[in-house]
Design a protein around this motif. Sequence first.
Motif, PDB file in Angstrom:
ATOM      1  N   THR A 210       0.671  -1.419   0.196  1.00 35.78           N
ATOM      2  CA  THR A 210      -0.276  -0.154   0.021  1.00 35.78           C
ATOM      3  C   THR A 210       0.086   1.125  -0.046  1.00 35.78           C
ATOM      4  N   VAL A 211       1.717   0.740   0.138  1.00 33.44           N
ATOM      5  CA  VAL A 211       3.139   2.065   0.241  1.00 33.44           C
ATOM      6  C   VAL A 211       3.370   2.112  -1.260  1.00 33.44           C
ATOM      7  N   VAL A 212       3.059   3.966  -1.609  1.00 29.76           N
ATOM      8  CA  VAL A 212       3.518   4.779  -2.644  1.00 29.76           C
ATOM      9  C   VAL A 212       4.908   4.482  -2.641  1.00 29.76           C
TER      10      VAL A 212
ATOM     11  N   GLU B 197      14.888   4.471  -4.885  1.00 31.76           N
ATOM     12  CA  GLU B 197      14.411   3.381  -5.820  1.00 31.76           C
ATOM     13  C   GLU B 197      13.914   2.216  -5.675  1.00 31.76           C
ATOM     14  N   LYS B 198      13.176   1.922  -6.184  1.00 24.61           N
ATOM     15  CA  LYS B 198      12.554   0.156  -6.482  1.00 24.61           C
ATOM     16  C   LYS B 198      13.664  -0.556  -7.361  1.00 24.61           C
TER      17      LYS B 198
END
Length: 113
Positions: free
Chosen positions: A65-67, A73-74
């Motif tokens: 749920t975390v933006v 970075e992802k």
Amino acid sequence: MKINNNLLEYSLNNAKQVSNEQKTDDFKKILESAKSSNDDEKLQATCKQFESMLLNMLMKSMRKTVVDGGLIEKSHAREMFEGMLDEEIAKEASKEKGIGLAELMYKQLSKGV
């Protein structure tokens, strides 16, 4: 050599699914073994393991749920680290009394032993 991100993502997701299925099968075997041998300590440990698995799933769901965004970075490395972190947090949270689920499960399951 550059690895296709889709292939890597598929492999990671497949490995996670196999790992979750293996943990579920292991849990079932341990639970049946504890019930059949009337081993209270083993049953209690199995209930704590279930509570830990549930908390881990809860942590993973909450993390989804975390933006995206922020300092880091992802990446796949980050996802792997966060997965391991969630697992360890769940293990620590389920120690001692935890959230109380293991204790309730133990009481319920020990009636049938």
